[in-house]
Enzyme design. Structure first.
Site, short mmCIF file in Angstrom:
data_model
loop_
_atom_site.label_atom_id
_atom_site.label_comp_id
_atom_site.label_asym_id
_atom_site.label_seq_id
_atom_site.Cartn_x
_atom_site.Cartn_y
_atom_site.Cartn_z
N SER A 52 0.96 -1.21 -0.01
CA SER A 52 -0.02 -0.03 0.16
C SER A 52 0.81 1.52 0.09
O SER A 52 0.29 2.52 -0.27
CB SER A 52 -0.84 -0.13 1.17
OG SER A 52 -1.93 -1.00 1.18
N GLY A 232 -2.26 3.78 -4.11
CA GLY A 232 -2.83 4.77 -5.55
C GLY A 232 -4.14 4.99 -5.21
O GLY A 232 -5.08 4.67 -4.18
N CYS A 258 -9.36 -1.80 3.21
CA CYS A 258 -8.62 -0.62 2.43
C CYS A 258 -9.09 -0.34 1.18
O CYS A 258 -9.79 0.23 0.75
CB CYS A 258 -7.20 -0.61 2.98
SG CYS A 258 -6.91 -0.30 4.59
N LEU A 259 -7.94 -0.65 0.09
CA LEU A 259 -8.19 -0.19 -1.31
C LEU A 259 -9.25 -1.11 -1.75
O LEU A 259 -10.24 -0.74 -2.54
CB LEU A 259 -7.09 -0.39 -2.12
CG LEU A 259 -7.21 -0.05 -3.52
CD1 LEU A 259 -7.42 1.43 -3.85
CD2 LEU A 259 -5.95 -0.43 -4.28
N GLN A 262 -12.59 0.55 -0.64
CA GLN A 262 -12.69 1.60 -1.66
C GLN A 262 -13.44 1.02 -3.18
O GLN A 262 -14.28 1.75 -3.78
CB GLN A 262 -11.38 2.63 -1.83
CG GLN A 262 -11.20 3.27 -0.68
CD GLN A 262 -9.78 3.75 -0.74
OE1 GLN A 262 -9.13 3.74 -1.72
NE2 GLN A 262 -9.13 4.05 0.40
N ASN A 300 -3.68 2.75 7.20
CA ASN A 300 -2.80 3.30 5.91
C ASN A 300 -3.59 3.38 4.62
O ASN A 300 -3.38 2.73 3.93
CB ASN A 300 -1.72 2.19 5.85
CG ASN A 300 -0.93 2.35 4.40
OD1 ASN A 300 -0.76 3.83 4.13
ND2 ASN A 300 -0.41 1.48 3.96
N PHE A 303 -6.80 7.91 0.42
CA PHE A 303 -8.17 8.13 0.01
C PHE A 303 -9.23 7.49 0.77
O PHE A 303 -8.98 6.83 1.53
CB PHE A 303 -8.28 7.61 -1.46
CG PHE A 303 -7.25 8.00 -2.53
CD1 PHE A 303 -7.86 8.99 -3.56
CD2 PHE A 303 -6.07 7.61 -2.53
CE1 PHE A 303 -7.14 9.47 -4.31
CE2 PHE A 303 -5.19 8.31 -3.49
CZ PHE A 303 -5.60 9.17 -4.43
N HIS A 344 -6.80 -2.17 9.04
CA HIS A 344 -6.15 -3.40 8.68
C HIS A 344 -6.49 -4.42 9.91
O HIS A 344 -5.55 -4.28 10.77
CB HIS A 344 -4.60 -3.09 8.65
CG HIS A 344 -4.27 -2.59 7.19
ND1 HIS A 344 -4.18 -3.40 6.26
CD2 HIS A 344 -3.96 -1.33 6.81
CE1 HIS A 344 -3.82 -2.75 5.14
NE2 HIS A 344 -4.01 -1.26 5.36
N GLU A 346 -5.52 -7.39 10.22
CA GLU A 346 -4.55 -8.28 10.29
C GLU A 346 -3.26 -7.68 10.77
O GLU A 346 -2.13 -8.43 10.56
CB GLU A 346 -4.30 -8.81 8.88
CG GLU A 346 -3.39 -7.71 7.99
CD GLU A 346 -3.86 -6.66 7.32
OE1 GLU A 346 -3.28 -5.78 6.97
OE2 GLU A 346 -5.29 -6.35 7.75
#
Length: 375
Positions: A52, A232, A258-259, A262, A300, A303, A344, A346
């Site tokens: 990430s 990103g 996370c990503l 999104q 982390n 966005f 996270h 994990e």
């Protein structure tokens, strides 16, 4: 090994601000990225190897970095993913018995530029006030104008697709092939500890490249699906968003981190935006709106998803909120076995408050597996 004489080094921000420091030794030269900071007191190896963070210059706020060395088993990917390291005090010696390398040896092996002796308190305060921005670190301090010109050519993080840079090139398996549950995971920057947490809960995981279609991910008849963390801007990930839509339509369980969180939001028509600073650290407070309990979390991300759009969406429910700025930290679909979080669960070395989310996913997989057997 100790370096008695360190070369001069600097950090140049996109707005022209300069912070001076010293090279830690090892790799010299210049490295570009978006500057960000992490407030974790421990876990620097996990941070440096987290996909990430690809393309980012990492400022560590802890005063001492490297004092417990590194251990091969604690990396979150196969190599260092940060673009460079900026710290206050760099420790060349380490005291942990089970470390296998010093941090300097680890960074040298990964060809990573690092600078120290930077006033990181002042730097973090500046980033907080002025926002995350592109930057360059360099030991080539005599031509500032050249660095400024090169920095102007660097693309910003907004609109930047980076998942393809860190994703696996070919599908692979993780865990025990005789495990109870089968999970197809879309790798847009996956961390090893996510796979470990699934595997220890009796899952056999097939990890697919970032642009894999739903048809291919479903070809081995999994009990459920997972979409990983990663670097990103999520909006350029058109293939992943379409895959998420198809998974949702399949009525199989889906978990995103996370990503991945999104991407699931975008698949439901909820927009994302670049944050002024982002959340990076291991002490972020989150409230679980379903239980009323608080969680200390590792985060982390730069966005976030649009809260108003999520609240007004007829099929979505906000399950977690970040208590510092009230951004969406978790969601679920009301009529589907789909949920995701913006942090996270994990986290290694911790905290572990949110590991229950993996257990919730397993409950959904058990239900899916039972339905599959009945059919």
């Amino acid at each position: 090994m100790k370096y008695q004489s360190k070369k001069k080094a600097l950090l140049l921000l996109a707005d022209g601000t300069v912070f001076y420091g010293k090279s830690v030794g090892g790799k010299e030269g210049t490295s570009f990225g978006e500057v960000c900071f992490n407030t974790g007191m421990t876990g620097y190896q996990e941070i440096f190897t987290d996909p990430s963070y690809f393309g980012q210059l990492m400022v560590t706020t802890n005063a001492h970095i490297g004092n417990y060395g590194t251990n091969e088993d604690e990396s979150e990917s196969d190599n260092v993913k940060i673009a460079g390291l900026i710290c206050k005090n760099f420790s060349y010696d380490y005291s942990r018995p089970d470390a296998d390398k010093s941090l300097l040896e680890f960074l040298e092996a990964n060809n990573t530029l690092a600078i120290s002796d930077v006033d990181t308190r002042a730097l973090v305060g500046y980033i907080r006030d002025h926002g995350a921005m592109n930057a360059v670190i360099s030991t080539e301090v005599d031509d500032l104008d050249k660095l400024k010109e090169a920095l102007k050519e660097m693309p910003g993080m907004e609109g930047l697709e980076l998942a393809s840079k860190v994703s696996t090139q070919e599908a692979y398996f993780f865990g025990d092939e005789n495990a109870t549950y089968k999970v197809s995971a879309l790798d847009i920057g996956i961390k090893k500890n996510i796979l470990r947490n699934l595997a220890k809960r009796d899952c056999y995981i097939k990890v697919f490249p970032y642009d894999t279609s739903f048809e291919e991910m479903g070809s081995w008849n999994p009990d459920g699906y997972f979409i990983s963390n990663g670097p990103g801007d999520p909006e350029p990930l058109k293939n992943a968003i379409q895959t998420a839509k198809d998974i949702i339509a399949s009525d199989k369980p889906l978990f995103g981190i996370c990503l991945g969180h999104q991407v699931i939001a975008l698949a439901n028509g909820v927009s994302t935006y670049k944050m002024y600073n982002g959340h990076r650290g291991i002490n972020h407070p989150v409230k679980n709106l379903l239980t009323g309990k608080g969680e200390i979390t590792s985060q982390n991300h730069g966005f976030a998803i649009n809260r108003e759009e999520t609240e007004s969406h007829p099929e979505l429910e906000i399950t977690h909120v970040h208590l510092n700025d009230h951004t969406v930290a978790g969601l679920r679909m009301k009529n589907k076995d789909v949920f995701s979080v913006q942090y996270h669960p994990e986290a290694s070395p911790g905290p572990h408050d949110a590991e229950y989310l993996f257990d919730q996913f397993i409950e959904l997989l058990a239900k899916s597996s039972k339905v599959k057997q009945e059919v």
